[in-house]
Design an enzyme around this catalytic site. Structure first.
Site, PDB file in Angstrom:
ATOM      1  N   LYS A  54       0.861  -1.182   0.000  1.00 36.06           N
ATOM      2  CA  LYS A  54       0.000   0.000   0.000  1.00 36.06           C
ATOM      3  C   LYS A  54       0.902   1.238   0.000  1.00 36.06           C
ATOM      4  O   LYS A  54       1.773   1.372   0.855  1.00 36.06           O
ATOM      5  CB  LYS A  54      -0.876  -0.004   1.265  1.00 36.06           C
ATOM      6  CG  LYS A  54      -1.671   1.275   1.524  1.00 36.06           C
ATOM      7  CD  LYS A  54      -2.884   1.359   0.633  1.00 36.06           C
ATOM      8  CE  LYS A  54      -3.793   2.526   1.040  1.00 36.06           C
ATOM      9  NZ  LYS A  54      -4.512   2.259   2.300  1.00 36.06           N
ATOM     10  N   VAL A  55       0.687   2.112  -0.975  1.00 35.33           N
ATOM     11  CA  VAL A  55       1.479   3.338  -1.093  1.00 35.33           C
ATOM     12  C   VAL A  55       0.559   4.514  -1.367  1.00 35.33           C
ATOM     13  O   VAL A  55      -0.630   4.346  -1.637  1.00 35.33           O
ATOM     14  CB  VAL A  55       2.534   3.236  -2.228  1.00 35.33           C
ATOM     15  CG1 VAL A  55       3.500   2.083  -1.990  1.00 35.33           C
ATOM     16  CG2 VAL A  55       1.856   3.110  -3.596  1.00 35.33           C
ATOM     17  N   SER A  56       1.116   5.702  -1.331  1.00 37.34           N
ATOM     18  CA  SER A  56       0.381   6.902  -1.730  1.00 37.34           C
ATOM     19  C   SER A  56       0.312   6.979  -3.250  1.00 37.34           C
ATOM     20  O   SER A  56       1.296   6.679  -3.944  1.00 37.34           O
ATOM     21  CB  SER A  56       1.095   8.156  -1.210  1.00 37.34           C
ATOM     22  OG  SER A  56       1.207   8.146   0.187  1.00 37.34           O
ATOM     23  N   THR A 109       0.060  11.586  -0.726  1.00 36.08           N
ATOM     24  CA  THR A 109      -0.926  12.313  -1.515  1.00 36.08           C
ATOM     25  C   THR A 109      -1.360  13.570  -0.782  1.00 36.08           C
ATOM     26  O   THR A 109      -1.600  14.613  -1.403  1.00 36.08           O
ATOM     27  CB  THR A 109      -2.139  11.421  -1.804  1.00 36.08           C
ATOM     28  OG1 THR A 109      -1.700  10.214  -2.440  1.00 36.08           O
ATOM     29  CG2 THR A 109      -3.128  12.125  -2.717  1.00 36.08           C
ATOM     30  N   ALA A 110      -1.466  13.492   0.530  1.00 36.66           N
ATOM     31  CA  ALA A 110      -1.864  14.660   1.304  1.00 36.66           C
ATOM     32  C   ALA A 110      -0.911  15.823   1.050  1.00 36.66           C
ATOM     33  O   ALA A 110      -1.346  16.968   0.812  1.00 36.66           O
ATOM     34  CB  ALA A 110      -1.892  14.313   2.792  1.00 36.66           C
ATOM     35  N   HIS A 150      -6.989  10.575   7.507  1.00 39.74           N
ATOM     36  CA  HIS A 150      -7.683   9.461   8.151  1.00 39.74           C
ATOM     37  C   HIS A 150      -8.495   9.879   9.375  1.00 39.74           C
ATOM     38  O   HIS A 150      -9.288  10.808   9.317  1.00 39.74           O
ATOM     39  CB  HIS A 150      -6.699   8.343   8.479  1.00 39.74           C
ATOM     40  CG  HIS A 150      -6.156   7.655   7.259  1.00 39.74           C
ATOM     41  ND1 HIS A 150      -6.860   7.517   6.091  1.00 39.74           N
ATOM     42  CD2 HIS A 150      -4.949   7.064   7.029  1.00 39.74           C
ATOM     43  CE1 HIS A 150      -6.138   6.869   5.205  1.00 39.74           C
ATOM     44  NE2 HIS A 150      -4.972   6.587   5.735  1.00 39.74           N
TER      45      HIS A 150
END
Length: 279
Positions: A54-56, A109-110, A150
């Site tokens: 799982k990655v951005s 991404t944020a 989140h």
């Protein structure tokens, strides 16, 4: 040999991967799972450290030579974007020129969304800070603002903080598209993307069919989140895009990476590399 998998300990990931991790998906291999925040998995994926990871979405330009983007298992949606938080005495002042801002990772991404949003008025200083330290640090005055993701959407008022901007709302208003947050990648030459897609979709559907069956696993990794926060977290981040990225989800990915590349924030990548694997 077990498949190496790296996901975050967040409720959306543990909910989605519960069945796969626990050997409940017929035909799937055994899984050796590592739990780490996404800024850690972004870096580890550059080394090819995991078979599934799982990655951005923001990290994809550095990873797609070695990994396939899968069309399921990730986090993408509406009303789920990162927030820029500040203390009440700065409320309403969206100009962060001269400010110090804490962010959870430089390839998240944020942070990419924050850079796009603040391009005309960038802050004076950025500090990469472990996620759990951001809200207390802003509340204590160590940072002028903090970028959070989140479960912080549900808990930031407890720290006496105010949302200066919802970057998801900004993105959706500007593009009309959902916001792409986290992606699942399969390492080229190590994992068949068709098989991996099938395993993950089966795992998602089993979680939806029996959500109570995931409870012990999800809560064990939820970092002392209250049950209500856990349930809201899963409801927000596990949605139709988790099972199928689809044309709208792919358009969101293309828009994010296209804008980032045009702004000189990420390397340019070919559209074929950035397109999720399909059968």
């Amino acid at each position: 040999m077990a498949l190496s998998l790296a996901i975050s300990p967040c409720p959306n990931d543990t909910f989605v991967f519960h069945a796969l991790v626990h050997g409940l998906v017929p035909g799937a291999p055994a899984v050796d799972v590592t739990y780490a925040d996404v800024d850690v998995t972004n870096t580890a994926a550059e080394r090819g450290a995991y078979d599934l990871v799982k990655v951005s979405y923001a990290a994809l330009p550095w990873l797609l030579d070695d990994y396939h983007l899968l069309p399921c298992g990730g986090a993408l949606g509406r009303g789920c974007g990162p927030l820029v938080l500040t203390r009440d005495d700065r409320a309403g002042n969206a100009d962060l020129t001269g400010a110090t801002v804490a962010v959870p990772g430089d390839r998240t991404t944020a942070y990419l969304l924050f850079r796009l949003w603040s391009a005309q008025r960038p802050p004076a200083r950025i500090e990469v800070v472990p996620f759990h330290e951001i809200m207390p640090g802003v509340a204590a005055g160590r940072y002028d603002a903090g970028l959070v993701i989140h479960e912080a959407r549900f808990t930031y008022p407890r720290h006496g903080l105010t949302a200066l901007v919802d970057l998801g709302e900004w993105w959706e208003a500007d593009t009309g598209l959902p916001i792409p947050l986290g992606a699942i990648l399969a390492r080229r030459g190590a994992v068949d993307p068709a098989e991996a897609t099938g395993w993950i979709r089966d795992s998602v559907r089993r979680a939806w069919a029996d959500p109570a069956g995931t409870d012990d696993y999800v809560l064990a990794h939820a970092q002392e989140m209250e049950r209500d926060v856990v349930d809201r977290h899963i409801a927000l981040y596990v949605n139709e895009f988790t099972a199928e990225l689809g044309a709208e989800g792919q358009a969101a990915v293309d828009a994010l990476l296209g804008r980032a590349s045009a702004a000189g924030l990420t390397p340019q990548i070919s559209s074929s590399r950035a397109t999720a694997w399909t059968s």
